[in-house]
Design a protein around this motif. Structure first.
Motif, short mmCIF file in Angstrom:
data_model
loop_
_atom_site.label_atom_id
_atom_site.label_comp_id
_atom_site.label_asym_id
_atom_site.label_seq_id
_atom_site.Cartn_x
_atom_site.Cartn_y
_atom_site.Cartn_z
N UNK A 154 0.84 -1.20 0.00
CA UNK A 154 0.00 0.00 0.00
C UNK A 154 0.87 1.25 0.00
N UNK A 155 1.96 1.20 0.76
CA UNK A 155 2.89 2.33 0.79
C UNK A 155 3.51 2.57 -0.58
N UNK A 156 3.88 1.49 -1.27
CA UNK A 156 4.42 1.63 -2.62
C UNK A 156 3.38 2.21 -3.57
N UNK A 157 2.12 1.78 -3.38
CA UNK A 157 1.05 2.34 -4.20
C UNK A 157 0.86 3.83 -3.97
N UNK A 158 1.00 4.26 -2.72
CA UNK A 158 0.91 5.70 -2.43
C UNK A 158 2.03 6.44 -3.16
N UNK A 159 3.23 5.88 -3.15
CA UNK A 159 4.35 6.51 -3.86
C UNK A 159 4.02 6.70 -5.35
N UNK A 160 3.47 5.67 -5.97
CA UNK A 160 3.15 5.76 -7.39
C UNK A 160 2.06 6.79 -7.65
N UNK A 161 1.09 6.85 -6.77
CA UNK A 161 0.03 7.85 -6.95
C UNK A 161 0.54 9.26 -6.72
N UNK A 162 1.48 9.42 -5.81
CA UNK A 162 2.09 10.74 -5.60
C UNK A 162 2.81 11.17 -6.87
N UNK A 164 2.14 10.24 -9.97
CA UNK A 164 1.14 10.59 -10.99
C UNK A 164 0.45 11.91 -10.70
N UNK A 165 0.13 12.16 -9.43
CA UNK A 165 -0.57 13.39 -9.07
C UNK A 165 0.31 14.61 -9.28
N UNK A 166 1.58 14.50 -8.91
CA UNK A 166 2.50 15.62 -9.12
C UNK A 166 2.64 15.92 -10.60
N UNK A 167 2.72 14.88 -11.43
CA UNK A 167 2.80 15.09 -12.87
C UNK A 167 1.55 15.79 -13.40
N UNK A 168 0.39 15.40 -12.90
CA UNK A 168 -0.86 16.03 -13.31
C UNK A 168 -0.90 17.50 -12.91
N UNK A 169 -0.45 17.79 -11.70
CA UNK A 169 -0.44 19.18 -11.22
C UNK A 169 0.47 20.03 -12.10
N UNK A 170 1.65 19.52 -12.41
CA UNK A 170 2.57 20.28 -13.27
C UNK A 170 1.97 20.51 -14.65
N UNK A 171 1.26 19.50 -15.18
CA UNK A 171 0.63 19.66 -16.49
C UNK A 171 -0.44 20.73 -16.48
#
Length: 639
Positions: A154-162, A164-171
């Motif tokens: 679950x912790x690794x999944x949070x890392x991956x979502x972070x 993706x979310x940061x990439x979306x914010x930058x876009x």
């Protein structure tokens, strides 16, 4: 005639723009983020004549979108809140389902393990029962490891979502900056007329951005939207963007954090600086639920293993040998910051499992003092010289690196006392005969005793390990003096006398027992080491009692109770977050309804407007036709 034609022409053009605008609204009724547009008309004024002021027709001053920034901000704020709760709820529900499950949780296998301990106490000589206990111990260890493995995933999944979310914010930030530029250019080219569709596109991107993280928007004339987040860090200023970046924690290589690029330098942002939206929800979940849950699971594993090992070493195995550690217990994890300049090595050991908390700790050196902070409550628990006393059940030590390089101000370490407790616990015993089910002492009274005195089976505690009985001790009673005299064949044994009070504790060599009744002069009682564990399940009884013994939280909570509290805490938090998400969803629906009532396209209303503009267009055309007829009449009169 010219005035009539001009009036008719102005009405014709206004009606034509009205039809076009209405058609544009109808065409975009389902377009996300579209705000309906209206034609703003004003009178062209009047011209003075001998009979008063004669009207000059109409002017279209603007094509304006119906948009309320206050309502839009309410929608964005609700979206931020709901997205944060949704992200939190999605993650915590996984832990809730994992820990509370009646088949995959810890409680069933923990209960099975202690049932087998109790079964062994009733049949301590059975090799089958001993092997069953070892097998159930393997199952218990495997369950601890499995649960921690799921939490780790679950912790690794949070890392991956972070990521993706940061990439979306930058876009989104780049799109806003691009639209800022396009809007300013379009506005300038149109001499100040607003490019409504571009404005809608920009507001839609801001709305989507608000789902990712809480942002504030400042509309600056001449430069467009300035967007910031956190404690005021800008994402967009005019046409310039400031990107977020995912960075690895300096002290925990398994954890990704959010950095902020400023002036070519990446500044690490604490999780608490980022709130709302999917990103805020993920970081909040990790810091307030996931990490404490892993630590608590590890604390339960360490507490159980420590208590079981301590009691195991107070017994003897099937061959009469002193008991060994039943479990292997992993120690605390200490990670130096990768920015440290010095290379001193700091390590930690668990000195009192009962005092352990679920918190991690940071050790910071400011050039003079070592400051130890309990991260769960941000409390500085030690400052000054390097600590020599235990803190929350943890003992710290420091050694020089090779070659030694002293620490400097700013160097730090992260201490995670129980992080590896569940993943690293193992069964230490490999042979079932090594299970220490028997007590280390035996007591007895010859049948030839003349009185009715009795001696208890006796108990031992940790002090017995330091002063065990080397051989049997005989206590001989004198009813006149009411004293027992001790004797033993052990080399160097020093005889002593013990005053007798029926039922009172007698302590010899770390063993405690009681003699009760009325012994006669010359009656003897013996206590000595147990040289065979066959048929003795007294220590197994003590091991089984650990299931409900209060061994954690400084003797106030059992490890079964501690795990139950963890399950209860996760369950309550899951219900809380789910309820908050539902409430925020209702607020969002209400805010969107208000926004749509103001800015949304109503097809019935647009159909009515279309008919009205059509009639106005026809009427304006009739005016121009009438003016043409009148002009033709005047020309015919001139002939």
């Amino acid at each position: 005639m010219g005035n009539i034609l001009s009036v008719g022409q102005s009405g014709l053009l206004a009606a034509q723009l009205g039809v076009t605008t209405t058609g544009h609204n109808i065409a975009n009724a389902a377009t996300p983020g579209y705000s309906r547009q209206i034609v703003v008309q004003t009178s062209a004024g009047g011209q003075s004549s001998g009979n008063g002021f004669v009207g000059q027709g109409t002017n279209v001053t603007a094509i304006q979108r119906v948009y309320d920034s206050y309502t839009a901000n309410r929608v964005n704020a609700s979206q931020t809140g709901k997205a944060g709760f949704d992200a939190y709820a999605s993650q915590i529900s996984q832990i809730n389902n994992l820990l509370a499950d009646s088949t995959t949780g810890l409680s069933p296998v923990l209960g099975d393990f202690f049932n087998n301990v109790q079964n062994l106490s009733a049949n301590p000589g059975s090799s089958v029962q001993r092997q069953t206990l070892l097998s159930s111990a393997d199952s218990l260890v495997a369950r601890f490891q499995s649960l921690d493995g799921e939490l780790s995933r679950i912790s690794e999944g949070v890392n991956q979502q972070v990521i993706g979310t940061v990439s979306t914010i930058n876009g989104y930030a780049k799109q806003i900056a691009t639209l800022n530029d396009a809007i300013e250019k379009a506005t300038s080219a149109a001499e100040g007329a607003p490019p409504n569709d571009l404005l809608d596109q920009r507001d839609l991107i801001v709305s989507e951005l608000s789902k990712q993280v809480k942002v504030s928007v400042d509309n600056q004339p001449g430069s467009g939207y300035n967007v910031s987040f956190g404690s005021g860090q800008p994402l967009v200023i005019g046409t310039a963007t400031y990107a977020l970046q995912v960075v690895t924690s300096t002290t925990d290589q398994t954890k990704l954090e959010v950095g902020y690029q400023s002036g070519g330098v990446v500044l690490r942002l604490p999780d608490s600086a980022i709130s709302g939206g999917t990103l805020g929800g993920l970081l909040d979940f990790r810091s307030t639920t996931l990490d404490p849950a892993r630590n608590e699971l590890g604390r339960v594993a360490v507490g159980l293993a420590t208590a079981f090992n301590d009691q195991s070493k107070l017994g003897v195995d099937k061959n009469g040998q002193p008991g060994k550690d039943f479990f292997k217990i992993p120690g605390p994890q200490v990670s130096p910051s990768n920015t440290n300049t010095g290379n001193d090595v700091i390590s930690a050991t668990i000195s009192n499992a009962s005092s352990l908390t679920t918190s991690d700790y940071s050790i910071g050196f400011d050039g003079t003092n070592y400051n130890i902070t309990r991260l769960a409550d941000k409390k500085v628990v030690s400052t000054g010289a390097f600590p020599t006393a235990a803190i929350d059940g943890i003992t710290f030590s420091k050694t020089a690196g090779s070659p030694p390089v002293a620490l400097i101000a700013g160097d730090s370490f992260l201490v995670q006392p129980t992080l590896n407790g569940a993943s690293g616990i193992k069964v230490a015993l490999t042979n079932n005969s090594e299970i220490a089910a028997a007590a280390p002492i035996v007591t007895g009274a010859p049948a030839a005793n003349g009185g009715n005195g009795t001696i208890s089976a006796g108990t031992v505690d940790k002090s017995y390990l330091a002063t065990p009985l080397a051989s049997s001790v005989t206590l001989t009673y004198d009813s006149v003096t009411k004293l027992f005299t001790t004797s033993s064949s052990a080399p160097g044994f020093v005889s002593s006398t013990i005053a007798y009070t029926s039922g009172s504790n007698i302590v010899l060599g770390g063993a405690t027992f009681q003699i009760a009744g009325a012994p006669a002069t010359g009656d003897k009682f013996t206590i000595g080491p147990n040289t065979t564990g066959t048929g003795d399940g007294r220590n197994a009884v003590a091991l089984g009692a650990l299931q409900t013994a209060r061994t954690l939280d400084n003797g106030t909570t059992s490890f079964s109770g501690a795990f139950g509290q963890l399950v209860n805490t996760i369950g309550n938090k899951t219900r809380e977050v789910t309820a908050n998400a539902a409430a925020e969803g209702t607020l969002l629906a209400n805010a969107k309804a208000i926004q749509q009532s103001q800015s949304g396209v109503n097809l019935d209303e647009e159909a009515s407007n279309l008919l009205r503009y059509q009639q106005a267009y026809q009427a304006a055309g009739k005016i121009m036709q009438t003016a043409s007829t009148l002009f033709d009449v005047l020309l015919s009169l001139g002939r």
